[in-house]
Design a protein around this motif. Structure first.
Motif, PDB file in Angstrom:
ATOM      1  N   ASP A  72       2.887  11.037  -3.474  1.00  0.00           N
ATOM      2  CA  ASP A  72       2.674  11.683  -4.776  1.00  0.00           C
ATOM      3  C   ASP A  72       3.199  10.800  -5.911  1.00  0.00           C
ATOM      4  O   ASP A  72       2.695  10.870  -7.027  1.00  0.00           O
ATOM      5  N   PRO A  98       0.493   1.568  -7.552  1.00  0.00           N
ATOM      6  CA  PRO A  98      -0.675   2.447  -7.707  1.00  0.00           C
ATOM      7  C   PRO A  98      -1.547   2.455  -6.443  1.00  0.00           C
ATOM      8  O   PRO A  98      -1.672   1.445  -5.755  1.00  0.00           O
ATOM      9  N   ILE A  99      -2.127   3.599  -6.156  1.00  0.00           N
ATOM     10  CA  ILE A  99      -3.087   3.748  -5.057  1.00  0.00           C
ATOM     11  C   ILE A  99      -4.419   4.112  -5.682  1.00  0.00           C
ATOM     12  O   ILE A  99      -4.531   5.123  -6.368  1.00  0.00           O
ATOM     13  N   ARG A 100      -5.426   3.246  -5.453  1.00  0.00           N
ATOM     14  CA  ARG A 100      -6.760   3.525  -5.992  1.00  0.00           C
ATOM     15  C   ARG A 100      -7.797   2.724  -5.212  1.00  0.00           C
ATOM     16  O   ARG A 100      -7.469   1.816  -4.465  1.00  0.00           O
ATOM     17  N   ASP A 101      -9.041   3.087  -5.389  1.00  0.00           N
ATOM     18  CA  ASP A 101     -10.167   2.410  -4.733  1.00  0.00           C
ATOM     19  C   ASP A 101     -10.095   2.474  -3.210  1.00  0.00           C
ATOM     20  O   ASP A 101     -10.559   1.568  -2.517  1.00  0.00           O
ATOM     21  N   VAL A 102      -9.530   3.548  -2.674  1.00  0.00           N
ATOM     22  CA  VAL A 102      -9.451   3.713  -1.220  1.00  0.00           C
ATOM     23  C   VAL A 102     -10.849   4.047  -0.710  1.00  0.00           C
ATOM     24  O   VAL A 102     -11.509   4.942  -1.249  1.00  0.00           O
ATOM     25  N   SER A 128     -13.912   5.695   1.082  1.00  0.00           N
ATOM     26  CA  SER A 128     -14.071   7.131   1.339  1.00  0.00           C
ATOM     27  C   SER A 128     -13.828   7.497   2.796  1.00  0.00           C
ATOM     28  O   SER A 128     -13.437   8.620   3.095  1.00  0.00           O
ATOM     29  N   HIS A 147      -2.574  -3.232  -6.567  1.00  0.00           N
ATOM     30  CA  HIS A 147      -2.540  -1.827  -6.171  1.00  0.00           C
ATOM     31  C   HIS A 147      -2.916  -1.719  -4.686  1.00  0.00           C
ATOM     32  O   HIS A 147      -3.439  -2.664  -4.104  1.00  0.00           O
ATOM     33  N   TYR A 148      -2.623  -0.581  -4.109  1.00  0.00           N
ATOM     34  CA  TYR A 148      -2.975  -0.343  -2.709  1.00  0.00           C
ATOM     35  C   TYR A 148      -4.351   0.317  -2.634  1.00  0.00           C
ATOM     36  O   TYR A 148      -4.605   1.299  -3.319  1.00  0.00           O
ATOM     37  N   SER A 149      -5.221  -0.247  -1.789  1.00  0.00           N
ATOM     38  CA  SER A 149      -6.497   0.410  -1.482  1.00  0.00           C
ATOM     39  C   SER A 149      -6.744   0.395   0.026  1.00  0.00           C
ATOM     40  O   SER A 149      -7.338   1.332   0.556  1.00  0.00           O
ATOM     41  N   ARG A 184      -6.709  -6.386   3.150  1.00  0.00           N
ATOM     42  CA  ARG A 184      -6.904  -6.935   1.804  1.00  0.00           C
ATOM     43  C   ARG A 184      -6.884  -8.469   1.817  1.00  0.00           C
ATOM     44  O   ARG A 184      -7.714  -9.109   1.161  1.00  0.00           O
TER      45      ARG A 184
END
Length: 178
Positions: A14, A19-23, A25, A146-148, A154
């Motif tokens: 949370d 940042p966590i984004r672009d994971v 689907s 960021h983490y994806s 990566r």
């Protein structure tokens, strides 16, 4: 300098440390993977700030042979000499990996190290035993903000997408005869 990892139990997805984004689907995010990614970024930032020309990262489950430790200066001299020949700087060296393609496709970077050649790595998973050049540090700091996906995934994406991110392999497990 030494870095220490972030225990996955100490982070919250949370309020993650990065940042966590672009994971994708079809993927999921684990606190441990975010912790590993964040730890690498912290080590890279610290190394950059301190002005290190090379930065080695060996996770806690990596054990180098005494021979390899003693031969590091020779190995790096060969790699640097090859950089001059190729007129291209190296970014990262993998000492342990899982190649995603056949290693027979790899270009030889420098002459034999013992009975093994240093090659330009195909996309691979495995940065637990790795060394970054100063240029490689700048590259990963610019491209991994960021983490994806997990860090190994990566890194393999960067190898595939950016020819200027020259990743070398010095992995004995690439040779099935050894």
């Amino acid at each position: 300098g030494t870095g220490s990892g972030i225990a996955s139990g100490n982070i919250s997805l949370d309020e993650p440390p990065i940042p966590i984004r672009d994971v994708p689907s079809n993927d999921w995010v684990a606190a441990g993977q975010v912790a590993v990614f964040s730890t690498y970024i912290s080590v890279w930032k610290d190394a950059w700030k301190r002005g290190f020309n090379t930065t080695a990262i060996f996770e806690d489950d990596v054990f180098l042979s005494d021979e390899m430790g003693q031969r590091f200066p020779e190995v790096f001299q060969m790699i640097e000499a090859a950089s001059m020949v190729h007129r291209k700087p190296w970014s990262m060296i993998l000492f342990r990996r899982t190649p995603l393609y056949r290693v027979e496709r790899e270009m030889v970077w420098s002459p034999m190290y013992g009975d093994h050649q240093v090659t330009v790595a195909v996309p691979s998973w495995g940065c637990a035993a790795s060394v970054f050049s100063r240029q490689g540090l700048r590259f990963v700091l610019d491209h991994m903000t960021h983490y994806s996906v997990p860090i190994d995934v990566r890194i393999s994406e960067l190898i595939a997408a950016y020819p200027e991110f020259t990743v070398l392999s010095l992995c004995y497990n690439d040779n099935p005869d050894q």
